[in-house]
Scaffold this motif. Structure first.
Motif, PDB file in Angstrom:
ATOM      1  N   THR A   7       0.843  -1.190   0.000  1.00 45.48           N
ATOM      2  CA  THR A   7       0.000   0.000   0.000  1.00 45.48           C
ATOM      3  C   THR A   7       0.882   1.245   0.000  1.00 45.48           C
ATOM      4  N   PHE A   8       0.347   2.310  -0.597  1.00 47.10           N
ATOM      5  CA  PHE A   8       1.106   3.550  -0.783  1.00 47.10           C
ATOM      6  C   PHE A   8       0.236   4.738  -0.380  1.00 47.10           C
ATOM      7  N   ASP A   9       0.727   5.506   0.577  1.00 48.80           N
ATOM      8  CA  ASP A   9      -0.020   6.646   1.101  1.00 48.80           C
ATOM      9  C   ASP A   9       0.525   7.971   0.572  1.00 48.80           C
ATOM     10  N   ASP A  10      -0.375   8.941   0.500  1.00 45.78           N
ATOM     11  CA  ASP A  10      -0.052  10.370   0.361  1.00 45.78           C
ATOM     12  C   ASP A  10       0.095  10.862  -1.070  1.00 45.78           C
ATOM     13  N   GLY A  11       0.025  10.023  -2.066  1.00 50.53           N
ATOM     14  CA  GLY A  11       0.103  10.481  -3.435  1.00 50.53           C
ATOM     15  C   GLY A  11      -1.259  10.958  -3.921  1.00 50.53           C
ATOM     16  N   PRO A  12      -1.390  11.156  -5.232  1.00 50.44           N
ATOM     17  CA  PRO A  12      -0.336  10.980  -6.232  1.00 50.44           C
ATOM     18  C   PRO A  12       0.614  12.180  -6.284  1.00 50.44           C
ATOM     19  N   VAL A  13       1.873  11.876  -6.586  1.00 50.74           N
ATOM     20  CA  VAL A  13       2.919  12.888  -6.715  1.00 50.74           C
ATOM     21  C   VAL A  13       3.679  12.614  -8.016  1.00 50.74           C
ATOM     22  N   PHE A  66       7.388   6.291 -10.519  1.00 50.60           N
ATOM     23  CA  PHE A  66       8.416   5.305 -10.160  1.00 50.60           C
ATOM     24  C   PHE A  66       7.779   4.084  -9.517  1.00 50.60           C
ATOM     25  N   VAL A  67       6.849   4.300  -8.613  1.00 53.22           N
ATOM     26  CA  VAL A  67       6.163   3.179  -7.964  1.00 53.22           C
ATOM     27  C   VAL A  67       5.418   2.345  -9.005  1.00 53.22           C
ATOM     28  N   PHE A  89       4.026   1.784   2.451  1.00 59.56           N
ATOM     29  CA  PHE A  89       5.014   2.698   1.882  1.00 59.56           C
ATOM     30  C   PHE A  89       4.337   4.042   1.641  1.00 59.56           C
ATOM     31  N   HIS A  90       5.104   5.032   1.238  1.00 58.24           N
ATOM     32  CA  HIS A  90       4.564   6.343   0.880  1.00 58.24           C
ATOM     33  C   HIS A  90       5.111   6.758  -0.490  1.00 58.24           C
ATOM     34  N   ASP A  91       4.235   7.210  -1.374  1.00 57.92           N
ATOM     35  CA  ASP A  91       4.698   7.816  -2.624  1.00 57.92           C
ATOM     36  C   ASP A  91       4.664   9.334  -2.432  1.00 57.92           C
ATOM     37  N   SER A  92       5.588   9.790  -1.590  1.00 61.98           N
ATOM     38  CA  SER A  92       5.654  11.211  -1.219  1.00 61.98           C
ATOM     39  C   SER A  92       7.093  11.704  -1.323  1.00 61.98           C
ATOM     40  N   ILE A  93       7.249  13.000  -1.370  1.00 65.66           N
ATOM     41  CA  ILE A  93       8.590  13.595  -1.446  1.00 65.66           C
ATOM     42  C   ILE A  93       9.394  13.247  -0.195  1.00 65.66           C
ATOM     43  N   LYS A  94       8.773  13.359   0.954  1.00 67.42           N
ATOM     44  CA  LYS A  94       9.460  13.106   2.221  1.00 67.42           C
ATOM     45  C   LYS A  94      10.017  11.692   2.298  1.00 67.42           C
ATOM     46  N   ASN A 128      10.702   9.629  -0.274  1.00 68.08           N
ATOM     47  CA  ASN A 128      11.232   9.107  -1.527  1.00 68.08           C
ATOM     48  C   ASN A 128      12.612   8.468  -1.406  1.00 68.08           C
ATOM     49  N   ARG A 129      13.491   9.052  -0.612  1.00 78.45           N
ATOM     50  CA  ARG A 129      14.839   8.494  -0.487  1.00 78.45           C
ATOM     51  C   ARG A 129      14.795   7.030  -0.046  1.00 78.45           C
ATOM     52  N   ASN A 130      14.069   6.756   1.019  1.00 77.74           N
ATOM     53  CA  ASN A 130      14.004   5.392   1.538  1.00 77.74           C
ATOM     54  C   ASN A 130      13.133   4.489   0.675  1.00 77.74           C
ATOM     55  N   MET A 131      12.012   5.015   0.213  1.00 78.17           N
ATOM     56  CA  MET A 131      11.102   4.193  -0.578  1.00 78.17           C
ATOM     57  C   MET A 131      11.729   3.763  -1.889  1.00 78.17           C
ATOM     58  N   ALA A 132      12.376   4.701  -2.593  1.00 79.62           N
ATOM     59  CA  ALA A 132      12.941   4.383  -3.905  1.00 79.62           C
ATOM     60  C   ALA A 132      14.061   3.339  -3.808  1.00 79.62           C
ATOM     61  N   TYR A 133      14.769   3.332  -2.704  1.00 80.13           N
ATOM     62  CA  TYR A 133      15.795   2.303  -2.479  1.00 80.13           C
ATOM     63  C   TYR A 133      15.158   0.970  -2.096  1.00 80.13           C
ATOM     64  N   THR A 134      14.179   1.026  -1.203  1.00 79.28           N
ATOM     65  CA  THR A 134      13.646  -0.193  -0.607  1.00 79.28           C
ATOM     66  C   THR A 134      12.701  -0.956  -1.515  1.00 79.28           C
ATOM     67  N   LEU A 135      11.765  -0.268  -2.158  1.00 77.93           N
ATOM     68  CA  LEU A 135      10.691  -0.960  -2.880  1.00 77.93           C
ATOM     69  C   LEU A 135      11.197  -1.974  -3.903  1.00 77.93           C
ATOM     70  N   PRO A 136      12.056  -1.616  -4.843  1.00 76.06           N
ATOM     71  CA  PRO A 136      12.465  -2.619  -5.839  1.00 76.06           C
ATOM     72  C   PRO A 136      13.250  -3.774  -5.227  1.00 76.06           C
ATOM     73  N   ARG A 137      14.071  -3.487  -4.239  1.00 80.63           N
ATOM     74  CA  ARG A 137      14.855  -4.556  -3.596  1.00 80.63           C
ATOM     75  C   ARG A 137      13.956  -5.471  -2.761  1.00 80.63           C
ATOM     76  N   TYR A 138      12.980  -4.872  -2.100  1.00 82.90           N
ATOM     77  CA  TYR A 138      12.006  -5.637  -1.328  1.00 82.90           C
ATOM     78  C   TYR A 138      11.223  -6.581  -2.253  1.00 82.90           C
ATOM     79  N   MET A 139      10.739  -6.045  -3.352  1.00 87.47           N
ATOM     80  CA  MET A 139       9.953  -6.855  -4.279  1.00 87.47           C
ATOM     81  C   MET A 139      10.802  -7.946  -4.912  1.00 87.47           C
TER      82      MET A 139
END
Length: 209
Positions: A33-39, A45-46, A175-180, A182-193
């Motif tokens: 799940t992804f909170d706070d978008g769309p951005v 990216f998500v 997860f969050h698709d937000s600016i705040k 993004n650093r952690n999400m963009a690193y984690t999401l593809p590796r997690y999946m």
């Protein structure tokens, strides 16, 4: 300092049994799940990452972001993902009068322009009176695993490690698709999946009404 729990504790789920914290199953399935978008860019990216794994996710959208970025919202819908209400202005239910909170909920519901009974209260904070006055069909979706991507106090590596560590069959992961975030999400999401896809897991959306 890390001031949150990556896995929602048992006692919290016991106190609020009407909320959905995890899907009860032993099948290898995860609900992203992804909170706070769309951005712009971040949500794209998500979506691109999900598409690489033929995965579906659930996007709890802020109504004002839908208003500002209708083309990004349209792309979420066009790609077949589930949509949930996250209020129009990311309202904290503990700090908001009930009538104002409900008005904000319905304002978001209107701009989503589709029937959805999925709702995630921002910060996970909603008072009982507010909950009881939501439409009867509403499903309040909380989370089993909190990635912590929003926290500047943890590194992307820790975000990934904790997210993997606490995931189990049927986990609802936030997860969050937000600016705040993004650093952690963009690193984690593809590796997690990649990690869980290699183990035979599939990624599904929460069913909407």
């Amino acid at each position: 300092m890390n001031l949150f729990l990556h896995r929602s504790p048992f006692w919290l789920k016991t106190i609020f049994p009407s909320y959905e914290w995890r899907v009860k199953t032993q099948d290898p399935v995860i609900y992203l799940t992804f909170d706070d978008g769309p951005v712009p860019d971040i949500t794209a990216f998500v979506l691109d990452t999900l598409a690489q794994y033929e995965a579906k996710g659930t996007f709890f959208c802020i109504g004002d972001n839908v208003r500002k970025h209708p083309e990004v919202y349209a792309k979420i819908r066009a790609e077949g993902h589930a949509i949930g209400n996250h209020t129009f202005n990311h309202m904290n239910g503990w700090k908001t009068e009930t009538e104002v909170y409900l008005e904000n909920y319905y304002r978001c519901q209107d701009i989503l322009e589709l029937p959805t009974n999925l709702f995630r209260p921002p910060y996970g904070r909603i008072r009982r009176e507010q909950y009881l006055r939501l439409p009867e069909s509403t499903r309040v979706i909380m989370w089993d695993v909190l990635s912590g991507d929003f926290s500047q106090a943890i590194t992307p590596e820790i975000c990934l490690f904790k997210s993997i560590r606490y995931t189990r069959p049927g986990s609802i992961l936030l997860f969050h698709d937000s600016i705040k975030a993004n650093r952690n999400m963009a690193y984690t999401l593809p590796r997690y999946m990649d990690h869980f896809a290699a183990k035979g897991y599939r990624f599904e959306a929460m069913p909407m009404c």
